[in-house]
Write an enzyme that holds these catalytic residues in place. Structure first.
Site, PDB file in Angstrom:
ATOM      1  N   ASN A 541      62.769   8.318  21.968  1.00 32.45           N
ATOM      2  CA  ASN A 541      62.317   7.240  22.869  1.00 32.45           C
ATOM      3  C   ASN A 541      63.379   6.082  22.999  1.00 32.45           C
ATOM      4  O   ASN A 541      63.189   5.405  24.123  1.00 32.45           O
ATOM      5  CB  ASN A 541      61.344   6.589  22.031  1.00 32.45           C
ATOM      6  CG  ASN A 541      60.136   7.345  21.757  1.00 32.45           C
ATOM      7  OD1 ASN A 541      59.616   7.868  22.573  1.00 32.45           O
ATOM      8  ND2 ASN A 541      59.936   7.691  20.382  1.00 32.45           N
ATOM      9  N   TYR A 542      64.495   6.034  22.442  1.00 31.14           N
ATOM     10  CA  TYR A 542      65.407   4.949  22.768  1.00 31.14           C
ATOM     11  C   TYR A 542      66.779   5.339  23.174  1.00 31.14           C
ATOM     12  O   TYR A 542      67.629   4.460  23.753  1.00 31.14           O
ATOM     13  CB  TYR A 542      65.547   4.260  21.671  1.00 31.14           C
ATOM     14  CG  TYR A 542      64.221   3.317  21.250  1.00 31.14           C
ATOM     15  CD1 TYR A 542      63.809   2.380  22.053  1.00 31.14           C
ATOM     16  CD2 TYR A 542      63.645   3.810  20.002  1.00 31.14           C
ATOM     17  CE1 TYR A 542      62.514   1.776  21.497  1.00 31.14           C
ATOM     18  CE2 TYR A 542      62.605   2.812  19.840  1.00 31.14           C
ATOM     19  CZ  TYR A 542      61.803   2.106  20.861  1.00 31.14           C
ATOM     20  OH  TYR A 542      60.878   1.290  20.117  1.00 31.14           O
ATOM     21  N   LEU A 543      67.319   6.671  22.979  1.00 28.79           N
ATOM     22  CA  LEU A 543      68.659   7.013  23.257  1.00 28.79           C
ATOM     23  C   LEU A 543      68.579   7.735  24.692  1.00 28.79           C
ATOM     24  O   LEU A 543      67.854   8.713  24.745  1.00 28.79           O
ATOM     25  CB  LEU A 543      69.143   7.860  22.336  1.00 28.79           C
ATOM     26  CG  LEU A 543      69.287   7.360  20.917  1.00 28.79           C
ATOM     27  CD1 LEU A 543      69.626   8.152  19.809  1.00 28.79           C
ATOM     28  CD2 LEU A 543      70.069   6.012  20.839  1.00 28.79           C
TER      29      LEU A 543
END
Length: 584
Positions: A541-543
């Site tokens: 989700n964040y990278l």
DNA sequence: CAACGGACTTAGGATTAAGAAC
DNA sequence: GTTCTTAATCCTAAGTCCGTTG
């Protein structure tokens, strides 16, 4: 009651902040691919609000109906066997099958269950069953345990058959047609009925989550498509055609009265585009972040309390990732701690009741402001009482189009990955060592984001196994070393070609074993470091996946070593466009 | 302008499949 | 092969954010 989960980034790593560089282009909408692989990611852009022009699907697949217990399985009340009505029995099985779960020891869970269960009983049953303590579900429990065990020992053919049935189901209900493309659906099955399992000490845990019926379900599809048929004898609640939303079907769940949706799988084009857009917004922040930082630092001294609070909150969002629903009881101020001045100690439960604990040295004005915000307040009071998420996000929108608190998390996570990869990767390393570096970079982000997991029950044991392997390998190394010494002496004495080749062989063997030992101990380190850290959430989700893909290409690491099959499908958009020179 | 609801993303645990060891 | 472990996938709760409403 909720603490927005922003306080995340660890102090040590927030120092790894990037040197400013102009943001790179390639914004969705003005898209270009670096490597043209197919047209999937290149179709022209719709208006942003409109999600589709055509949507056709079969509706959700409903959980199978309840199968009553066989005659031999009995419920007992007060020691006496008791045949339950079908409805009461079904709910009893929800509890009975959970008997070995910790939930059933919790008072709230038991109370809520019993309360809802009684509602399902007949008048007569309700007359008899008055105390959960007198209920004996052990036969029911054993029945489900046996059933699970029976599934495990099925023959190859039987397992194959089950697999095929699941595949058929997936083929029939698991796909939709969206603008002419066959797309995979994420959750095409309705959630089966059961007992609600809230996280933390949820007041509604144990309540009955009732069966979803076609009459509860709203279908969303294009008007001119084949409208899905409800199961025989049933009707949909509603059929509508709203192309500004992404969901295919929706129903209201019975616990919180919130809406559940059937949506597309992350590998779908629409979801992929949204993810891409998210990362592009985060990349855009790079170009604004310096300015934003200097502004909020200046605002720490603002005349207006609201502006000050906003500036400190923004600082937390940026530096630590958190927030405006922080309460006085969540924070302790230490004039001095751990050899640092102005230390803020955070301790609170975040999303999913995961504890956030951190001690962070902060700038003096931040510290002074916190003292001010906390003065004369009760523990339950908000620290940022003049601030709401809405007003904060409104301010962020003025700083940059599309900017919200969440964007900072994505930005800081991706930047950290890129920085860590740069710092840890050595071109001359083996693939295995590079993968370890990758995992460490990923782990740095997971720690920043406070992505935790419960230590698995088998951790100690599997660690033990690994240690045993290491021990065995060490002995092999020692043995190989002794043999090498012997061979060396032999060669010195003989000096012939044969003894030389033996010597070489022994040397290579020792090298190989040492390498294996190094890898095992690295694995042990990795495992230990990963004990309570969950990598998957940040990875998914964040990278920005393009960072990882570029890294794989640059360092000749097969992308399958980093992303599983499903993950590669999810990030197909990134695989199609990221070259080795991609910079976040 | 707080609170509420809808839509969509993020999250860790549970379950299942794949892989390694026997 | 069978069994035990580990990795991948599934599941659904719990967030964020935005628009509406009273």
């Amino acid at each position: 009651m909720r603490v927005v989960r922003l306080l995340r980034l660890r102090a040590a790593l927030t120092l790894l902040r990037e040197v400013p560089r102009p943001a790179s282009r390639g914004v969705p909408g003005s898209r270009r691919t670096q490597k043209g692989s197919g047209t999937r990611w290149e179709e022209e852009k719709r208006e942003d609000r409109v999600k589709w022009r055509q949507l056709e699907h079969k509706g959700p697949y409903f959980a199978p109906p309840y199968e009553p217990l066989p005659d031999g399985v009995c419920f007992f009340y007060d020691g006496k066997p008791m045949r339950l009505s079908v409805k009461a029995e079904e709910v009893a099985t929800f509890y009975g099958r959970m008997l070995d779960h910790e939930y059933t020891t919790k008072e709230v869970f038991r109370k809520n269950f019993f309360n809802d269960w009684r509602k399902e009983m007949t008048v007569e049953e309700r007359e008899v069953i008055k105390s959960l303590d007198k209920c004996d579900f052990t036969e029911i429990h054993r029945y489900f345990v046996d059933k699970a065990a029976a599934r495990k020992v099925l023959t190859r053919e039987e397992k194959q058959k089950l697999k095929e049935e699941a595949e058929n189901l997936q083929q029939e209900f698991g796909y939709c047609i969206l603008d002419g493309h066959r797309e995979k659906i994420g959750n095409f099955k309705t959630e089966p009925p059961g007992l609600f399992r809230g996280r933390g000490d949820h007041p509604k845990m144990g309540m009955l989550k009732r069966r979803v019926m076609p009459e509860d379900v709203v279908i969303n599809c294009s008007r001119d498509s084949k409208i899905p048929k409800p199961p025989a004898g049933h009707q949909w609640k509603e059929v509508r055609s709203d192309n500004t939303v992404m969901w295919l079907a929706a129903w209201t769940e019975s616990i919180q009265n919130s809406i559940k949706y059937v949506m597309l799988n992350p590998c779908s084009k629409l979801k992929g585009e949204k993810a891409w857009q998210k990362f592009e917004t985060a990349r855009r922040l790079r170009g604004f972040v310096d300015e934003i930082r200097s502004q909020y630092q200046a605002d720490w001294k603002s005349q207006e309390m609201k502006t000050r609070q906003r500036a400190v909150a923004l600082y937390f969002i940026d530096k630590l990732a958190g927030c405006c629903s922080l309460r006085v009881e969540h924070v302790q101020l230490h004039p001095e701690a751990d050899g640092c001045q102005h230390v803020v100690e955070f301790d609170f439960l975040g999303k999913d009741s995961i504890r956030y604990y951190n001690r962070v040295p902060v700038e003096k004005p931040v510290y002074k402001n916190l003292q001010l915000f906390m003065k004369n307040k009760d523990p339950q009071d908000d620290i940022f009482d003049r601030l709401t998420t809405t007003s904060l996000n409104k301010h962020l929108h003025e700083l940059m189009d599309g900017l919200t608190a969440k964007v900072f998390r994505t930005y800081n996570a991706s930047v950290t990955l890129q920085e860590q990869l740069r710092a840890l990767t050595r071109a001359e390393d083996s693939i295995a060592a590079k993968i370890l570096s990758y995992n460490r970079a990923n782990r740095a982000v997971a720690i920043l984001c406070n992505h935790q997991r419960a230590t698995s029950s088998t951790f100690e044991k599997s660690m033990q196994n690994l240690q045993t392997k290491i021990q065995v390998k060490k002995e092999q190394v020692a043995e190989a070393r002794a043999e090498l010494r012997k061979a060396r002496a032999e060669h010195k004495a003989q000096g012939d070609g044969k003894s030389r080749s033996v010597l070489e062989k022994k040397r290579r063997l020792l090298e190989k074993l040492q390498e294996q030992l190094a890898w095992l101990s690295v694995q042990a380190t990795d495992k230990e470091e990963n004990k309570q850290v969950a990598l998957s959430t940040s990875k998914l989700n964040y990278l920005d996946p393009r960072i990882s893909i570029a890294w794989c290409k640059r360092f000749r690491v097969p992308v399958e070593k980093i992303y599983s099959k499903t993950q590669r499908e999810r990030f197909a958009w990134a695989l199609a466009m990221a070259g080795e020179d991609f910079e976040f």
